[in-house]
Design an enzyme around this catalytic site. Structure first.
Site, short mmCIF file in Angstrom:
data_model
loop_
_atom_site.label_atom_id
_atom_site.label_comp_id
_atom_site.label_asym_id
_atom_site.label_seq_id
_atom_site.Cartn_x
_atom_site.Cartn_y
_atom_site.Cartn_z
N ASP A 75 47.31 38.35 48.36
CA ASP A 75 46.08 38.31 49.15
C ASP A 75 45.61 36.89 49.42
OD1 ASP A 75 45.40 37.81 46.53
OD2 ASP A 75 44.19 39.60 46.27
N HIS A 146 40.27 47.15 41.19
CA HIS A 146 41.02 46.77 42.39
C HIS A 146 42.33 46.07 42.02
CE1 HIS A 146 38.70 42.71 42.75
NE2 HIS A 146 39.94 42.39 42.50
N GLU A 151 40.02 47.31 47.37
CA GLU A 151 38.78 47.70 46.71
C GLU A 151 38.67 49.22 46.63
OE1 GLU A 151 37.17 45.53 45.22
OE2 GLU A 151 36.43 43.86 46.45
C1 GLP Z 1 40.79 38.80 42.36
C2 GLP Z 1 42.18 38.89 43.04
C3 GLP Z 1 43.08 39.86 42.32
C4 GLP Z 1 42.93 39.61 40.84
C5 GLP Z 1 41.58 40.05 40.38
C6 GLP Z 1 41.24 39.67 38.94
O1 GLP Z 1 39.73 39.06 43.18
N1 GLP Z 1 42.17 39.23 44.43
O2 GLP Z 1 44.42 39.70 42.77
O3 GLP Z 1 43.89 40.34 40.12
O4 GLP Z 1 40.56 39.68 41.26
O5 GLP Z 1 40.99 38.32 38.82
P1 GLP Z 1 40.98 37.55 37.45
O6 GLP Z 1 42.39 37.49 37.00
O7 GLP Z 1 40.44 36.19 37.77
O8 GLP Z 1 40.13 38.34 36.52
#
Ligand code: GLP
Length: 249
Positions: A75, A146, A151
């Protein structure tokens, strides 16, 4: 380390973040050793940072070679320029690409600066298919369940698409920005269809704030309200989670 299977998903429970990062890096190393021209699906966020550090170390020690590897990131924010330090393109360059030998033309990230979103998404789906689909997809998980930026209430059949980010996601990601108003409200994300077409999936999670989502994705019903729950229907998913993230299992 403990292992357990729940609803068709293999789970490796380790003590902490460092062990999680090492296990995930070892699996990527093995994947690339077994198939030199692997197609890797990559993730951003805090969760995989340690894994990238481990991979960089392995590369510097000549344990792994990314010469023939292709990568597709999950993404990217929209709209955002790739040289914006908050972009996922910048994250990938800083944490991984500038340290290793993945060839530039083999690095794919949704283009957050093309105003023709339709074109970006279709081109991304075509490129993934043309590569023969992803061999190994790395995922994190949001506190709302998600994956990528899919989402709650996502359409399971969707390919790469434009997403309106949830309030919860904007709040969770605000820590990377100076002000919460600076967090983009939209993103481009691979869809559940792209993720489900990956041959293997590894989902990583660390910390107590992920425990509720991990419990729901494994024990709850398969529902678009908890996008990660769809992984119960994939034939080869491994979770690498620490004790804190496994706290509610
Ligand atoms: C983000 C990304 C995801 C990620 C998730 C968790 O928004 N788009 O790909 O896995 O949220 O993030 P984190 O690893 O910083 O907790």
């Amino acid at each position: 380390m403990k292992t357990v299977d729940i609803n068709n998903i293999k789970i490796i429970i380790v003590d902490n973040y460092e062990q999680m990062s090492k296990k995930a890096a070892a699996m990527i190393e093995a994947q690339v050793l077994l198939k030199r021209n692997s197609v890797l699906g990559l993730a951003t966020g805090s969760t995989p940072e340690g894994m990238y550090q481990e991979l960089v170390k392995k590369y510097q020690e000549n344990e792994v070679n990314f010469q023939d590897v292709t990568t597709f990131n999950l993404d990217e924010y929209y709209p955002i320029a790739s040289d914006n330090p908050q972009s996922y393109a910048y994250y990938m360059y800083e944490h991984f690409f500038k340290h290793v030998n993945v060839r530039e033309h083999y690095q794919n990230i949704p283009n957050g600066s093309n105003t023709n979103v339709e074109e970006t998404c279709q081109a991304y789906d075509r490129a993934i298919e043309a590569s023969g689909n992803i061999d190994l997809q790395i995922l994190g998980i949001g506190t709302n369940g998600h994956i990528g930026f899919n989402e709650p209430d996502v359409k399971f059949e969707a390919g790469t698409h434009l997403v309106e980010l949830d309030e919860e996601t904007i709040e969770a990601n605000a820590r990377f920005f100076e002000h919460i108003e600076d967090v983009p409200k939209q993103a481009l994300s691979m869809g559940i269809r792209n993720i489900m077409h990956s041959k293997k999936i590894i989902l990583m999670a660390s910390g107590q704030n992920k425990a509720k989502a991990i419990h729901a994705m494994l024990r709850g019903p398969v529902t678009p309200e908890l996008p990660a729950s769809i992984l119960q229907l994939h034939q080869d998913v491994t979770l690498i989670i620490d004790e804190a993230a496994a706290g509610e299992l």
